[in-house]
Design a protein around this motif. Sequence first.
Motif, PDB file in Angstrom:
ATOM      1  N   UNK A   5      -2.524   1.769   3.022  1.00 45.41           N
ATOM      2  CA  UNK A   5      -2.123   0.338   2.249  1.00 45.41           C
ATOM      3  C   UNK A   5      -1.458   0.535   1.213  1.00 45.41           C
ATOM      4  N   UNK A   6      -1.273   0.026   0.037  1.00 42.06           N
ATOM      5  CA  UNK A   6      -0.391  -0.009  -0.949  1.00 42.06           C
ATOM      6  C   UNK A   6      -0.435   1.433  -1.480  1.00 42.06           C
ATOM      7  N   UNK A   7       0.324   2.024  -2.219  1.00 47.20           N
ATOM      8  CA  UNK A   7       0.318   3.469  -2.493  1.00 47.20           C
ATOM      9  C   UNK A   7      -0.141   3.588  -3.816  1.00 47.20           C
TER      10      UNK A   7
ATOM     11  N   UNK B 270     -10.315   2.745   0.733  1.00 43.44           N
ATOM     12  CA  UNK B 270     -10.720   1.761   1.567  1.00 43.44           C
ATOM     13  C   UNK B 270      -9.631   1.003   1.830  1.00 43.44           C
ATOM     14  N   UNK B 271      -8.799   0.641   0.614  1.00 45.72           N
ATOM     15  CA  UNK B 271      -7.762  -0.456   0.803  1.00 45.72           C
ATOM     16  C   UNK B 271      -6.291   0.109  -0.052  1.00 45.72           C
ATOM     17  N   UNK B 272      -6.299   1.222  -0.215  1.00 47.63           N
ATOM     18  CA  UNK B 272      -5.079   1.622  -0.599  1.00 47.63           C
ATOM     19  C   UNK B 272      -4.876   3.137  -0.038  1.00 47.63           C
ATOM     20  N   UNK B 273      -3.493   3.635   0.131  1.00 49.29           N
ATOM     21  CA  UNK B 273      -3.057   4.931   0.413  1.00 49.29           C
ATOM     22  C   UNK B 273      -3.141   5.627  -0.812  1.00 49.29           C
ATOM     23  N   UNK B 274      -4.124   6.757  -0.943  1.00 53.89           N
ATOM     24  CA  UNK B 274      -4.231   7.410  -1.975  1.00 53.89           C
ATOM     25  C   UNK B 274      -3.563   8.816  -1.988  1.00 53.89           C
TER      26      UNK B 274
ATOM     27  N   UNK C  71       8.004   7.940  -1.103  1.00 57.15           N
ATOM     28  CA  UNK C  71       6.775   6.759  -1.667  1.00 57.15           C
ATOM     29  C   UNK C  71       7.568   5.547  -2.341  1.00 57.15           C
ATOM     30  N   UNK C  72       7.391   4.704  -1.784  1.00 58.56           N
ATOM     31  CA  UNK C  72       7.961   3.357  -2.740  1.00 58.56           C
ATOM     32  C   UNK C  72       6.660   2.360  -3.105  1.00 58.56           C
ATOM     33  N   UNK C  73       7.029   1.537  -4.280  1.00 57.46           N
ATOM     34  CA  UNK C  73       6.345   0.654  -4.708  1.00 57.46           C
ATOM     35  C   UNK C  73       4.863   1.294  -5.159  1.00 57.46           C
TER      36      UNK C  73
END
Length: 272
Positions: free
Chosen positions: A21-23, A46-50, A86-88
Motif C-alpha cells: 500500500x502507500x509507503x 494491513x493497509x500500508x507498506x511499512x 520510494x515515492x510519496x
Amino acid sequence: MQKQQIQLSEYTAGYVDYGSGPTLLFLHGFFGSSANWQALIEPLSQNYRCVALDLLGFGDSSKPWLKYNIWHQVDFLTEFIAALGLEDITLLGHSYGGWTSAAFAVRYAPSQQPKSLVLIAPAGIRDDSFVGRYNHLKPLLWESPLVDLGVALLKPISALIGQRDFYERIYEVRQALTQQPVAKSFLVDRLRPEDAIDTVEKDIHAIQVPTLVVAGVEDSTIPLWHCQTYAERIPKASIVTLTDAEHDLIQTHVTDITRSIKTLLTPQKCSQ
C-alpha cells in the motif's frame, strides 16, 4: 519481520519491508533499531507498506566512526530512499528519528518533501539544560576491561537489592556505547551548548506538509515543550498529547498512535 540489507554508495543500510500500500518509512530513536517499530508496524501493515530503516551507526547498518551530526543521517536517508525507489512517502520518526525526519524535510523544497510527517516525541530542539545531563555515563565509555568487570559485578548485587532493571539499563548502555559510534560521538562531541549546531528549531517553519506531532506528557527524555515547539512552528502541524505516556510510547500506546496516524493519512470527505 525479516531484516534485509542494501548497499549504498559508501555504507550498507539494514531495514525491514513489510506489507503493501502507500509507503510509511519509520526512523527509530537513539540506542534503537528498526525492531523498535514492530508493535506499530503490525497493525499498520494491513493497509500500508511499512519500511523501517536502521539509521547510520545502528542495528544492521554500517557503523563508521564519525563526528556525527544530524546531516549524516539525512544524507544516509536520502540515499536509502533513492536506492529503494520510494515515492510519496510518509516519514515517521521517534525521538532521534523524529529529529532526522524533520531535518530531512527542512533540507528540501516543499515539492521534494515527504507526503506527510509523523514526529513522535521528536528530539532536535535546542535545549541548553541537556548539557551535562549524561555526564554520569562517561565512565561507561572507557575502553577498559575493568569497566566490563565492574558492570558484571553489578549483576548479582542488583539482584540482591531488587535493582535488576537498573543493572539491565547499565548493561545496555555499556553495550551501546562500545558498539554504536553515534552514541559515543554524541557524548564526546557535544559538551557545550554551542556544539548543538544541527538543531532544527529555526528552520522547521519551512516544512510545508501535513505533520502530526505525538507527545508523551510524562516523557522525562523529551520535554513536552519540545513537541509543542514543533507543533507551533510547522504551519500544517497538529499535536496529540498522551497524558500517561513516557518516552517509550511507541510500545506502550500503540492503539492511540495508530489511530492518530490513520486519521492523518485518511483523506477527509468534503460535506455536500
